[in-house]
Design an enzyme around this catalytic site. Structure first.
Site, short mmCIF file in Angstrom:
data_model
loop_
_atom_site.label_atom_id
_atom_site.label_comp_id
_atom_site.label_asym_id
_atom_site.label_seq_id
_atom_site.Cartn_x
_atom_site.Cartn_y
_atom_site.Cartn_z
N THR A 140 0.84 -1.19 0.00
CA THR A 140 0.00 0.00 0.00
C THR A 140 0.88 1.25 0.00
OG1 THR A 140 -0.22 -0.14 2.40
CG2 THR A 140 -2.00 -1.07 1.09
N HIS A 141 0.27 2.36 -0.34
CA HIS A 141 1.01 3.61 -0.51
C HIS A 141 1.91 3.94 0.66
CE1 HIS A 141 1.54 7.97 -0.13
NE2 HIS A 141 1.85 7.87 -1.41
N GLY A 142 1.35 3.99 1.86
CA GLY A 142 2.12 4.37 3.03
C GLY A 142 3.32 3.47 3.26
#
Length: 182
Positions: A140-142
């Site tokens: 995921t992005h984070g």
């Protein structure tokens, strides 16, 4: 938005952003007729406010199935909050619980605690020194940005924004996948 400006000038809608509460077909009809039952916008705004209060599930399949479960972890420090380790390292600092990126007021060295991140949050990563999210996995992005910036990060932490209070000192263990409130 130009159409919205004209609709505001003609008194059809109250503010330009009202068009966001119309479907494309409704907007076409309003532009064509210059008439609108404003109750449509009022009802959509109310529905939007209710939806903002919802908490998305931590894991949902592409079929819409909600997966729930607990981390099976042993040897966690007492009171530690378990999550998924996605970027190694251990860091201590002030937790900044942020729900909207636009409201973020961070100082250098803060630890960002939020529900999730997306590309619009990337500029915030320059000043933080750790990340905790309620939703997320390894890709995921984070998680990806935390690894790129070398920030300890733990994601998939159920109710992190409720369990961790803004301003608390916390320790993020991105190697083992847990958070401690100090």
């Amino acid at each position: 938005m130009k159409e919205a400006e004209w609709l505001v000038q003609d008194g059809v809608i109250h503010e330009k952003e009202d068009i966001y509460y119309l479907t494309l077909e409704e907007l076409r009809e309003v532009v064509k007729t210059n008439k609108l039952d404003y109750d449509i916008i009022v009802k959509q705004k109310e529905k939007h406010k209710l939806n903002e209060k919802l908490t998305p599930p931590r894991v949902m399949t592409s079929d819409g199935e909600i997966i729930i479960g607990k981390y099976k972890r042993e040897n966690l420090p007492e009171g530690a909050i378990a999550g998924l380790a996605v970027s190694s390292g251990v860091i201590e600092g002030r937790a900044r619980v942020i729900s909207n990126m636009e409201d973020a007021v961070l100082e250098s060295g803060d630890i960002l605690v939020t529900s999730f991140t997306d590309p619009s949050w990337t500029p915030l990563f320059v000043s933080i020194k750790g990340l905790v999210t309620e939703i997320g996995g390894l890709m995921t992005h984070g998680a990806v940005i935390a690894r790129e910036y070398g920030l300890p990060a733990v994601v998939g932490v159920e109710n992190a924004t409720k369990l961790i209070k803004d301003g608390q000192r916390i320790r993020v263990n991105g190697t083992e996948g847990y958070i401690e409130i100090l």
